[in-house]
Design a protein around this motif. Structure first.
Motif, short mmCIF file in Angstrom:
data_model
loop_
_atom_site.label_atom_id
_atom_site.label_comp_id
_atom_site.label_asym_id
_atom_site.label_seq_id
_atom_site.Cartn_x
_atom_site.Cartn_y
_atom_site.Cartn_z
N MET A 1 0.86 -1.18 0.00
CA MET A 1 0.00 0.00 0.00
C MET A 1 0.89 1.23 0.00
N TYR A 2 0.31 2.39 -0.29
CA TYR A 2 1.10 3.61 -0.48
C TYR A 2 1.06 4.48 0.77
N GLY A 3 2.23 4.96 1.15
CA GLY A 3 2.33 5.85 2.29
C GLY A 3 3.78 6.17 2.59
N SER A 4 3.99 7.24 3.36
CA SER A 4 5.34 7.71 3.61
C SER A 4 5.97 7.10 4.85
N LYS A 5 5.18 6.41 5.67
CA LYS A 5 5.72 5.82 6.91
C LYS A 5 5.32 4.36 7.02
N PRO A 6 6.14 3.56 7.73
CA PRO A 6 5.83 2.13 7.87
C PRO A 6 4.77 1.88 8.94
N ASP B 1 -1.57 6.60 11.26
CA ASP B 1 -1.39 5.30 10.61
C ASP B 1 -2.74 4.69 10.25
N VAL B 2 -3.74 4.93 11.09
CA VAL B 2 -5.09 4.46 10.77
C VAL B 2 -5.62 5.18 9.54
N LYS B 3 -5.44 6.48 9.52
CA LYS B 3 -5.93 7.27 8.39
C LYS B 3 -5.23 6.85 7.10
N ARG B 4 -3.92 6.58 7.16
CA ARG B 4 -3.16 6.16 5.99
C ARG B 4 -3.70 4.84 5.45
N PHE B 5 -3.99 3.90 6.35
CA PHE B 5 -4.54 2.62 5.92
C PHE B 5 -5.93 2.78 5.34
N GLU B 6 -6.77 3.58 6.02
CA GLU B 6 -8.14 3.80 5.53
C GLU B 6 -8.13 4.44 4.14
N ALA B 7 -7.20 5.37 3.92
CA ALA B 7 -7.13 6.03 2.61
C ALA B 7 -6.80 5.01 1.52
N ASN B 8 -5.92 4.08 1.81
CA ASN B 8 -5.60 3.03 0.84
C ASN B 8 -6.79 2.12 0.60
N LEU B 9 -7.48 1.76 1.69
CA LEU B 9 -8.64 0.89 1.56
C LEU B 9 -9.70 1.54 0.67
N LYS C 1 -9.12 3.81 -1.69
CA LYS C 1 -8.59 3.83 -3.06
C LYS C 1 -8.78 2.47 -3.74
N LEU C 2 -8.79 1.40 -2.95
CA LEU C 2 -8.98 0.06 -3.51
C LEU C 2 -10.45 -0.26 -3.77
N GLY C 3 -11.34 0.70 -3.43
CA GLY C 3 -12.75 0.53 -3.76
C GLY C 3 -13.64 0.09 -2.62
N TYR C 4 -13.10 -0.01 -1.42
CA TYR C 4 -13.92 -0.41 -0.27
C TYR C 4 -14.56 0.83 0.36
N GLY C 5 -15.80 0.67 0.86
CA GLY C 5 -16.52 1.80 1.41
C GLY C 5 -17.26 1.45 2.68
N ALA D 1 -13.74 -1.83 10.45
CA ALA D 1 -13.50 -3.26 10.61
C ALA D 1 -14.31 -4.07 9.60
N ASP D 2 -15.56 -3.64 9.32
CA ASP D 2 -16.38 -4.35 8.32
C ASP D 2 -15.71 -4.30 6.95
N ALA D 3 -15.20 -3.11 6.57
CA ALA D 3 -14.51 -2.99 5.28
C ALA D 3 -13.24 -3.83 5.25
N VAL D 4 -12.55 -3.89 6.39
CA VAL D 4 -11.33 -4.69 6.47
C VAL D 4 -11.64 -6.17 6.27
#
Length: 374
Positions: A125-130, A143-151, A153-157, A170-173
């Motif tokens: 996934m894309y982001g500036s920090k691990p 870090d949560v926001k970075r993961f949510e932004a990727n999710l 972008k992948l089409g999950y809502g 969690a449901d989207a995950v």
């Protein structure tokens, strides 16, 4: 490279032999020599040093030059490597057994498998920090926001990209986990995702399938997928490298393209065979304009020339650097020659470039004759 922790990987050798480096003006050494020589000459030649700081010379100089008006550029040309930019090492954050690895040259984008541990994918996934912790309901932060932004972008809502890991997140995950073939827990375990600034190209693989994976184990090296030029500068030339500054890149067939400096990094290289470590300035120039992409497309790895410009002064008065003398009372001057007589005149110096220096001061005009060594 994030998520899987990133570190700088050793640069690979070029396919083409490096070009011969162009000579450069050692301005600091030249001025130092002038101060030493000029100081002695001036102390002997100048009397009390009148109100203007000048004085009459004891005799005519051995040679002369004229003050000229021109544009000065502080430039430097260095060897560069055309490739895919600096390589970074991906290290594991998960425990288990490596069950699948990519091949050198593979390109991987957001949401796709980077490598596999215990039969389950580690996803890019894309982001500036691990990543640095598992993500579950109640977690908050960038870090949560970075993961949510990727999710998203992948089409999950069904959730809000806001840095709060809610039941909706969690449901989207769980939908995402079902799609990638892992247990649907609603928790993003540490090591499931690896972050990079964008798509990656696998530059080399450190491990083999069947080997154990553990936190800190080196898995692979990767770069970006766009073409880039990397240049190493001496620390004395760091002024040449400013982010956003334009450079000219000359490709192997002598085609020249203009690009901008994207990244400047100080790199400490360990010494070999007991030698002290050395410090270099690594400059990365991405060839991302349409013209540059087209010109570089046919080359995988190549040696190029990169011309840097640190400063430019238009329409200024200049003299040869060798014309400067150090005045007894401080500062620089030049020996102005008029007919059979000469005198020392103080000057203000500006840009040094191409063996000349910008000068100004009373009595200095275009065409003024000044003394220089033979």
């Amino acid at each position: 490279m994030g998520g899987a922790t990133a570190e700088r990987a050793p640069a690979k050798e070029h396919e083409h032999p490096p070009r011969r480096r162009l000579p450069r003006l050692k301005v600091a050494l030249a001025v130092g020599a002038l101060v030493a020589v000029g100081g002695v000459a001036t102390a002997a030649a100048l009397g009390g040093g009148g109100d203007s700081g000048g004085g009459t010379a004891a005799g005519l100089p051995p040679a002369t030059a004229k003050v000229t008006r021109q544009t000065l550029k502080d430039t430097l040309t260095e060897d560069g490597r055309l490739g895919y930019g600096p390589a970074h090492t991906v290290t594991s954050q998960a425990k288990g057994t490596l069950t699948k690895l990519p091949e050198s040259g593979d390109e991987i984008t957001r949401g796709h498998e980077l490598y596999e541990v215990d039969g389950d994918p580690v996803v890019l996934m894309y982001g500036s920090k691990p990543s640095y912790r598992p993500l579950a309901i109640g977690a908050e932060g960038s870090d949560v926001k970075r993961f949510e932004a990727n999710l998203a972008k992948l089409g999950y809502g069904g959730f809000t990209v806001d840095g709060e890991y809610t039941a909706d997140t969690a449901d989207a995950v769980m939908q995402w986990q079902d799609d990638i073939g892992v247990a649907e827990t609603g928790i993003v375990e540490l090591g499931r995702v690896a972050f990079a600034s964008g798509p990656v190209r696998v530059d080399g693989v450190h491990a083999n399938a069947g080997e154990p994976a553990a936190p800190g184990k080196k898995i692979l090296d990767c770069t970006g997928t766009a073409k880039a030029v990397t240049v190493e500068l001496d620390t004395a030339d760091q002024r040449m490298a400013e982010e956003g500054a334009e450079v000219e890149v000359t490709l192997p067939e002598n085609e020249t393209v203009t690009a901008k400096i994207d990244e400047v990094t100080t790199v400490i290289e360990p010494g070999e065979q007991g030698q002290d470590p050395s410090t270099k300035v690594e400059v990365t120039i991405w060839l991302d304009s349409g013209e540059a992409k087209k010109a570089a497309a046919e080359y995988a790895l190549a040696s190029v020339d990169v011309a840097f410009t640190a400063g430019e002064r238009e329409n200024v008065l200049t003299v040869p650097v060798a014309a400067l003398v150090a005045l007894r009372e401080g500062g620089f001057g030049v020996e102005v020659v008029k007919g059979a007589a000469s005198s020392y005149v103080p000057v203000e110096t500006g840009l040094f470039a191409d063996g000349r220096v910008e000068v100004s001061g009373p009595g200095i005009a275009e065409g003024t004759v000044v003394g220089v060594p033979k």
